[in-house]
Design a protein around this motif. Structure first.
Motif, PDB file in Angstrom:
ATOM      1  N   ALA A   1      23.196   3.578   5.477  1.00 51.06           N
ATOM      2  CA  ALA A   1      24.673   3.472   5.193  1.00 51.06           C
ATOM      3  C   ALA A   1      25.390   2.822   4.046  1.00 51.06           C
ATOM      4  O   ALA A   1      26.140   2.994   3.626  1.00 51.06           O
ATOM      5  CB  ALA A   1      25.025   2.885   6.582  1.00 51.06           C
ATOM      6  N   LEU A   2      24.205   1.943   3.526  1.00 46.49           N
ATOM      7  CA  LEU A   2      24.758   1.162   2.215  1.00 46.49           C
ATOM      8  C   LEU A   2      24.953   2.295   1.075  1.00 46.49           C
ATOM      9  O   LEU A   2      25.863   2.034   0.324  1.00 46.49           O
ATOM     10  CB  LEU A   2      23.532   0.455   1.934  1.00 46.49           C
ATOM     11  N   GLU A   3      24.242   3.278   1.120  1.00 46.99           N
ATOM     12  CA  GLU A   3      24.366   4.334   0.115  1.00 46.99           C
ATOM     13  C   GLU A   3      25.818   4.904   0.205  1.00 46.99           C
ATOM     14  O   GLU A   3      26.258   5.387  -0.773  1.00 46.99           O
ATOM     15  CB  GLU A   3      23.289   5.477   0.126  1.00 46.99           C
ATOM     16  N   GLY A   4      26.335   5.002   1.398  1.00 47.57           N
ATOM     17  CA  GLY A   4      27.861   5.528   1.584  1.00 47.57           C
ATOM     18  C   GLY A   4      28.861   4.620   1.255  1.00 47.57           C
ATOM     19  O   GLY A   4      30.033   5.109   1.363  1.00 47.57           O
ATOM     20  N   VAL A   5      28.695   3.642   0.797  1.00 46.71           N
ATOM     21  CA  VAL A   5      29.687   2.403   0.546  1.00 46.71           C
ATOM     22  C   VAL A   5      30.153   2.955  -0.646  1.00 46.71           C
ATOM     23  O   VAL A   5      29.676   3.153  -1.992  1.00 46.71           O
ATOM     24  CB  VAL A   5      29.174   1.247   0.301  1.00 46.71           C
ATOM     25  N   ALA A   6      31.537   3.240  -0.881  1.00 46.61           N
ATOM     26  CA  ALA A   6      32.367   3.876  -2.076  1.00 46.61           C
ATOM     27  C   ALA A   6      32.441   2.931  -3.131  1.00 46.61           C
ATOM     28  O   ALA A   6      32.290   3.191  -4.279  1.00 46.61           O
ATOM     29  CB  ALA A   6      33.647   4.509  -1.869  1.00 46.61           C
TER      30      ALA A   6
ATOM     31  N   PRO B   1      39.533   7.518  10.563  1.00 47.12           N
ATOM     32  CA  PRO B   1      38.054   7.557  11.003  1.00 47.12           C
ATOM     33  C   PRO B   1      37.053   8.157  10.012  1.00 47.12           C
ATOM     34  O   PRO B   1      36.016   7.814   9.869  1.00 47.12           O
ATOM     35  CB  PRO B   1      38.210   8.677  12.285  1.00 47.12           C
ATOM     36  N   GLU B   2      37.788   8.972   9.105  1.00 48.83           N
ATOM     37  CA  GLU B   2      36.756   9.605   8.023  1.00 48.83           C
ATOM     38  C   GLU B   2      36.768   8.528   7.091  1.00 48.83           C
ATOM     39  O   GLU B   2      35.865   8.846   6.070  1.00 48.83           O
ATOM     40  CB  GLU B   2      37.400  10.879   7.616  1.00 48.83           C
ATOM     41  N   ALA B   3      37.313   7.504   6.965  1.00 43.02           N
ATOM     42  CA  ALA B   3      37.302   6.383   5.836  1.00 43.02           C
ATOM     43  C   ALA B   3      35.654   6.153   5.403  1.00 43.02           C
ATOM     44  O   ALA B   3      35.074   5.959   6.360  1.00 43.02           O
ATOM     45  CB  ALA B   3      38.014   5.049   6.132  1.00 43.02           C
ATOM     46  N   PRO B   4      35.407   5.875   4.326  1.00 39.36           N
ATOM     47  CA  PRO B   4      34.080   5.300   4.054  1.00 39.36           C
ATOM     48  C   PRO B   4      33.788   4.013   4.656  1.00 39.36           C
ATOM     49  O   PRO B   4      34.573   3.364   5.072  1.00 39.36           O
ATOM     50  CB  PRO B   4      33.960   5.301   2.547  1.00 39.36           C
ATOM     51  N   ALA B   5      32.362   4.006   4.920  1.00 39.00           N
ATOM     52  CA  ALA B   5      32.200   2.639   5.386  1.00 39.00           C
ATOM     53  C   ALA B   5      32.298   1.318   4.560  1.00 39.00           C
ATOM     54  O   ALA B   5      32.651   1.532   3.445  1.00 39.00           O
ATOM     55  CB  ALA B   5      30.563   2.459   5.235  1.00 39.00           C
ATOM     56  N   SER B   6      33.060   0.219   5.399  1.00 38.87           N
ATOM     57  CA  SER B   6      33.536  -0.754   4.679  1.00 38.87           C
ATOM     58  C   SER B   6      32.448  -1.949   4.746  1.00 38.87           C
ATOM     59  O   SER B   6      31.745  -2.032   5.747  1.00 38.87           O
ATOM     60  CB  SER B   6      34.867  -1.146   5.309  1.00 38.87           C
ATOM     61  N   LEU B   7      31.959  -2.434   3.671  1.00 39.87           N
ATOM     62  CA  LEU B   7      31.035  -3.484   3.509  1.00 39.87           C
ATOM     63  C   LEU B   7      31.182  -4.732   3.826  1.00 39.87           C
ATOM     64  O   LEU B   7      32.359  -5.108   3.180  1.00 39.87           O
ATOM     65  CB  LEU B   7      30.131  -3.206   1.980  1.00 39.87           C
TER      66      LEU B   7
END
Lengths: 426, 256, 481
Positions: A48-53, A190-196
């Motif tokens: 999931a870390l790779e999906g952080v924009a 809901p489609e927002a990228p993962a927030s870290l």
């Protein structure tokens, strides 16, 4: 580009970083981020870390931005609120006379063992917090104190980071509450990228210091949390950690507790309740380094729907720690077709004067108990919820004050497929 | 009069730097039963343990002779083979090792010491079974782990059974009566009486006199604060029952 | 007297089986490349499918990296310094009977107490004796043949039952499995093959004695046991090795297949040379053992007593594919002096209502390091699966280590996994109690240790249980003092 390359790129594009931050970047470059090939990250959600924009921290909220409602204040506690990693509470607080604020770089430099954990060990995720935390906070607590730290995220588009170091003086008794509220789901599509969200917490307890620490983790839907905790205890130091993971997102906690002083004691009560596709992954390492030290770890987790719950409890008794006592009890319940529970109790023992025992189970609710309740006329759902609640109960027992316990219970209850009757909640 | 079987002279013992016995002297002859009584913490169990050679005690003075030889110079197993038996207050559990095995190994160790052949397995079983009947112990316990999952009473009866099988010259029974109900106390008393003979001796270490209703002692000693403060006959035990230990403690304090 | 010093002096008896038999060995020069793989296959006149399989394994092995584990420490192994084939030189042709076997070899077996002659018949044990790599004698063939049981050297099965080999070889441990297993696939020398036809209860315990002899000869045994529907078989493997000052690699592979209602019991007493008191020499024992309960109601049971080797690395496991299948693992592992034992099991539950039991007893003494590593994995299909694990460690001395690394991974809501573990030392109270009953400290420790291991010993066939008990006493001698 990998998450690591991108986050280092964003870090270097900032104006002239220095000190501990530069060292953190160097350590990340040399040792990299953890991978699932590493024992203690076997069950971690790292993809999931790779999906952080975007890794850079969020800009300060515009004046007048409405914050999500904060939980009710805990009586007697000094509250510090961090919004997107920024400390929004005026400091010093008048009721925090026992607490002094120190420069962070000195705190980082003064604890070589924690630095080792962060640079080459399981604490590497904490380095991300160090790189970006807008308001690092280093405190020294001299006397009795109660501190509540609240972390709120307002935007899913940027990172939220906290770096905190707390030193507790000889004989001081401290209560520490940490609440991670993540990003309120309503404010995010809901489609927002993962927030870290990354936090790095360092605790140092001097001789005879006592710390009761409660961490309530309630990540919202697409929030990605990585918590890093290192604690070291002096002679007869006593540390009690209650860790409750009851969010909708994905969270990972890495903790290393070093019992460096004679007869130092740590007691961990960890609880995870996850549903939908939530992921809760907790890793606790306890190092017994001095004679007569004690550790006691208890984990209870329920995975519903497609949720994944993992707990790795790793206790190492080093040759210098004769007379140590170790107890581990890890239990998980699976309550869904795609759910998964992974438990990894580990004992590494290098001295012979020791008593160590661990038990771990995964499974379903006890059929005999269930039958007993049904034969007494309970509805199946009520019976199941009662048993689930009893299963989690041991872990709740450690939470104080009652208002916090209630908040933790409500959060966990919302993540069970059979909601417990309200009268079961405290 | 018989030669002394056990001769304790001015025995001084400390544990972790703290003196516990301050000069105990006692003579036990074959054929005699002695009761060593005293309040909690008086050093009764220490005395029993030191006689059996338990590690952790430092002998700071005095001497103990058993059947004429220096007891304190012997290893615990040598003392046992020479015929000194300790009935433990808290018998340990040893998982996976069955009672019959331990009993036979112990008996054969004693027999080898006396230059006797190892006992035949058949004879052994017959002998043990007979003694189990005396002690009213269920035969099934023979194949269970040593004291594993035994009730408190079963453990104590098992200690006496071991004593009957090993036939020691001197049995030191440490609080064997504690935790027993009246019926079990009778059985234990009967077991001890079975062992009484002109060439054996028994030292009963006890807090209460109730066991002495079943096993009548020749001499009674009161140990208090690490010293024998009074010796007498059975009457002394009855007096203690009526008056408690305090009057003797006060007397001892006056002497010290 | 402190219990610890007590416990650390009882430990010094030399290795009993330390001698080297002087037999001319037919050995391929050290080194490994494709031509060596082809040469091994050619010498054994293997069919093409087997050569191709070896070559695929070898190509794969070259891509693999040697694993390293946090709790095993040993000098790097030079795979080019190992000779991959060694066989006692046949006089004329292959021996037809015991009379044809080199008398010196028989002498060796006598020293080891291998019941190869009449003793074997009396003991009811069929011995497929493996000396180095090539099987030299197989007894009781006729009795087994009557029952229809095939028990022969692997190299013989290649010719007598190629169809079974082609069907089952590598079906449990694929050639890609792990570094050592893959190497074994490429260069395996010989081993045992067992096939028990449907409904047959094997009339005797099958037994093989392994021995490593020629210097620098890696041992790459391969065993394949197939229990067809409704059959039963019990297989014993016992190991001793001569004293050597160089480390010797042993990378065996054992595959078991149990079809519907079949049962396989596989027992091992492993007593290879552990190295001297300073940790020099000794066998590196990197073994891959796995059984597959392929059929419904099938059962595979592993029992092992591991007292030897400098390093032991083995995890006999079960893939419980069949419904209601049962996997068991009973293990005693000791690590004394500088031995390292890293052992445990993997139970993979796939079939509904599959059950597994794990009982592991680890004993560490001297500078020994004993690690239990076990995986219990419940796949989503394994409704009602159950596992119970009991894992105990006993420490004799303050320089040794005991490590417990279980993994519980469950993906089924109707499955139960239970793990219990404890670590302790022999209590001074227990020692004193036994001494008070007249037992010497050494006897007391032996008694307590064998009590600790009882649950496992009782799973061994009788003659093995006695041997195991004796071995344990020898292994731990000097642990107390």
């Amino acid at each position: 580009m990998s998450a690591l390359e991108r986050l280092l790129g964003e870090f270097e594009a900032q104006p002239a970083p220095a000190g501990a931050r530069l060292a953190a970047a160097q350590a990340l470059r040399t040792h990299g981020l953890p991978t699932r090939r590493e024992e203690n990250w076997r069950y971690a959600n790292l993809r999931a870390l790779e999906g952080v924009a975007r890794f850079l921290p969020a800009a300060p909220p515009a004046p007048g931005t409405r914050l999500p409602p904060l939980p009710e204040a805990l009586a007697g506690y000094t509250r510090l609120v961090f919004v997107d990693g920024r400390l929004t509470t005026a400091w010093p607080q008048p009721d925090a006379a026992q607490i002094t604020r120190l420069p962070m770089d000195a705190a980082v430099a003064g604890d070589a063992a924690a630095t080792m954990f962060e640079t080459t060990g399981d604490g590497r995720m904490g380095l991300i917090a160090r790189l970006f935390a807008p308001d690092p906070l280093s405190l020294r607590i001299a006397g009795p104190a109660a501190l509540e730290l609240i972390f709120v995220t307002t935007s899913g588009a940027a990172g939220s980071y906290a770096e905190i170091a707390i030193e507790i003086a000889t004989g001081a008794q401290v209560a520490l509450v940490e609440r991670h509220l993540g990003c309120a789901a309503a404010t995010l599509p809901p489609e927002a990228p993962a927030s870290l969200n990354c936090s790095n917490l360092r605790l140092r307890l001097a001789a005879d210091a006592q710390l009761r620490h409660t961490r309530l983790q309630q990540a919202a839907g697409n929030a990605l949390h990585y918590h890093t905790l290192s604690a070291s205890l002096g002679d007869r130091g006593s540390y009690s950690l209650a860790h409750i993971s009851a969010g909708d997102g994905s969270d990972r906690s890495s903790a290393q507790i070093r019992l460096q002083g004679r007869e130092a004691t740590v007691r961990i009560r960890a609880l995870a309740a996850a549903c939908d596709s939530g992921i809760a992954d907790a890793q606790f390492t306890v190092l017994h380094e001095a004679p007569g030290t004690r550790s006691d770890q208890l984990f209870r987790g329920i995975a519903s729907d497609r949720a994944h719950i993992s707990c790795s409890a790793d206790v190492q008794v080093l040759p210098g720690a004769p007379g140590s006592r170790v107890l581990q009890s890890l239990r998980g319940l699976i309550d869904g077709k795609g759910a998964e529970v992974n438990l990894r109790p580990r004992l590494t023992i290098d001295t012979d004067d020791i008593q160590a025992a661990h038990g771990a189970t995964t499974g379903r609710l006890d059929e005999d108990l269930l039958f007993y309740l049904l034969s007494r006329g309970l509805e199946p759902a009520a019976a199941r919820s009662l048993l689930k609640w009893a299963f989690l109960g041991e872990a709740f027992g450690a939470i104080e004050p009652p208002a916090l316990r209630r908040a933790a219970e409500l959060a966990a209850a919302a993540r069970l497929s059979d909601a417990p009757a309200t009268e079961l909640l405290q | 009069m018989n030669a002394p079987l056990l001769q304790i002279d001015d025995l001084r013992v400390s544990v972790a730097g703290t003196a516990v016995l301050h000069g105990v002297s006692l003579t036990v002859r074959a054929g005699e039963v002695h009761a060593i009584m005293g309040p909690n913490g008086s050093g009764k169990s220490t005395l029993a343990h030191v006689l059996a050679g338990r590690p952790g005690y430092t002998i700071t003075g005095g001497a103990v002779r058993f059947d004429g030889t220096d007891l304190l110079a012997m290893a615990p197993e040598e003392r046992a083979r020479a015929g000194l038996f300790l009935g433990f207050q808290y018998p340990v559990e040893i998982a996976g090792v069955n009672n019959a095995y331990l009993l036979k190994a112990a008996l054969n160790a004693r027999r080898r010491q006396r230059g006797e052949a190892e006992i035949d397995a058949f004879d052994f079983l017959n002998m043990v079974r007979a003694k189990m009947r005396v002690m009213q112990i269920d035969e099934a316990l023979l194949t269970r782990g040593v004291n594993e999952g035994f009730s408190g009473g079963e453990k104590k009866r098992n200690e006496i059974l071991q004593m009957l099988v090993l036939e020691p010259r001197l049995a030191v029974l440490d609080e064997t009566d504690s935790g027993l109900d009246i019926d079990a106390l009778k059985v234990v008393g009967r077991g001890i009486n079975t062992l009484r003979s002109p060439d054996r001796a028994v030292a009963l270490v006890t807090h209460y006199q109730r066991l002495l209703d079943h096993v009548v002692p020749d001499q009674v000693h009161v140990l208090a604060r690490g010293r024998i403060v009074r010796s007498g006959d059975r009457e002394l035990a009855l007096e203690l029952e009526r008056r408690g230990y305090d009057w003797l403690l006060e007397a001892a304090a006056a002497v010290a | 007297m402190s219990g610890n010093t007590e416990l650390s002096a009882l430990f010094d008896r030399g290795y009993e089986h330390g001698f080297v038999t002087d037999i001319e060995s037919d050995t391929i020069a050290a080194g490994l490349d494709e031509s060596v793989v082809r040469l091994i296959s050619a010498r054994k006149r293997e069919p093409k499918f087997l050569l191709d399989w070896r070559l695929r394994a070898f190509a794969h092995w070259r891509q693999m990296r040697e694993p390293h584990w946090a709790h095993l420490h040993y000098p790097p192994i030079d795979y080019q310094a190992i000779s991959y084939f060694s066989a006692p030189k046949p006089r004329g042709d292959a021996p037809k009977s015991l009379a044809d076997v080199d008398p010196k070899l028989l002498e060796t077996y006598a020293k080891l107490g291998v019941p190869l002659h009449e003793r074997a018949r009396l003991a009811g044990v069929a011995v497929d004796a493996v000396f180095d790599s090539v099987s030299v004698a197989t007894t009781f063939k006729s009795r087994l043949a009557e029952a229809g049981v095939v028990f022969c050297p692997f190299s013989e099965a290649v010719h007598s039952h190629p169809e079974l080999l082609e069907q089952y070889l590598g079906s449990v441990v694929p050639y890609t499995d792990n570094f050592y297993a893959t190497l074994n696939c490429a260069v395996f020398s010989d081993g045992s093959f067992v096939y028990v036809p449907p409904g047959v209860r094997c009339p005797m315990e099958l037994s093989t004695y392994f021995r490593i002899n020629a210097a620098n000869t890696g041992q790459f045994e391969r065993t394949l046991i197939i229990a067809d529907a409704g059959s039963h078989v019990s297989y014993l493997e016992g190991c001793t090795a001569p004293m050597r000052d160089e480390n010797q690699l042993h990378a065996a592979v054992v595959e078991l297949v149990a079809l519907d209602d079949a049962q396989i019991k596989y027992s091992t007493v492993q007593n290879w040379y552990p190295g001297d008191a300073e940790g020099r020499g000794g066998i590196f024992n990197f073994v891959t053992k796995r059984g597959e309960c392929r059929g419904r109601n099938s059962r595979i049971s592993w029992t092992q007593v591991e007292t030897g080797s400098a390093i032991t690395w083995k995890y006999p496991g079960c893939v419980l594919r069949g419904e209601n299948s049962v996997g068991e693992f009973y293990s005693v592992a000791t690590a004394n002096n500088h031995q390292q034992a890293d052992t445990g099991t993997k139970m993979i539950h796939i079939g509904a209502n599959s059950r597994s039991t794990i009982v592991s007893k680890g004993i560490s003494a001297g500078h020994g390091q004993n690690t239990y590593r076990g995986l219990v994995k419940i796949m989503p299909s394994a409704h009602g699966a159950r596992n119970f694990t009991r894992c105990d460690s006993l420490l004799l001395g303050s320089q040794c280590g005991a490590h417990t690394f279980p993994y519980l991974e469950s993906r089924n809501a109707l499955a139960t996994v239970e793990h219990e573990a404890s670590t302790s030392r022999i209590s001074e109270d227990q020692l004193f109690y036994c001494q008070q009953r007249g037992l010497g400290p050494e006897d007391a420790v032996n008694m307590i240790v064998s009590g600790f291991c009882r649950e496992v010993f009782k799973e061994l066939p009788m003659e093995f249980a006695v041997e195991a008990q004796n071995l344990l006493a020898v292994t731990l001698e000097g642990a107390v003092g």
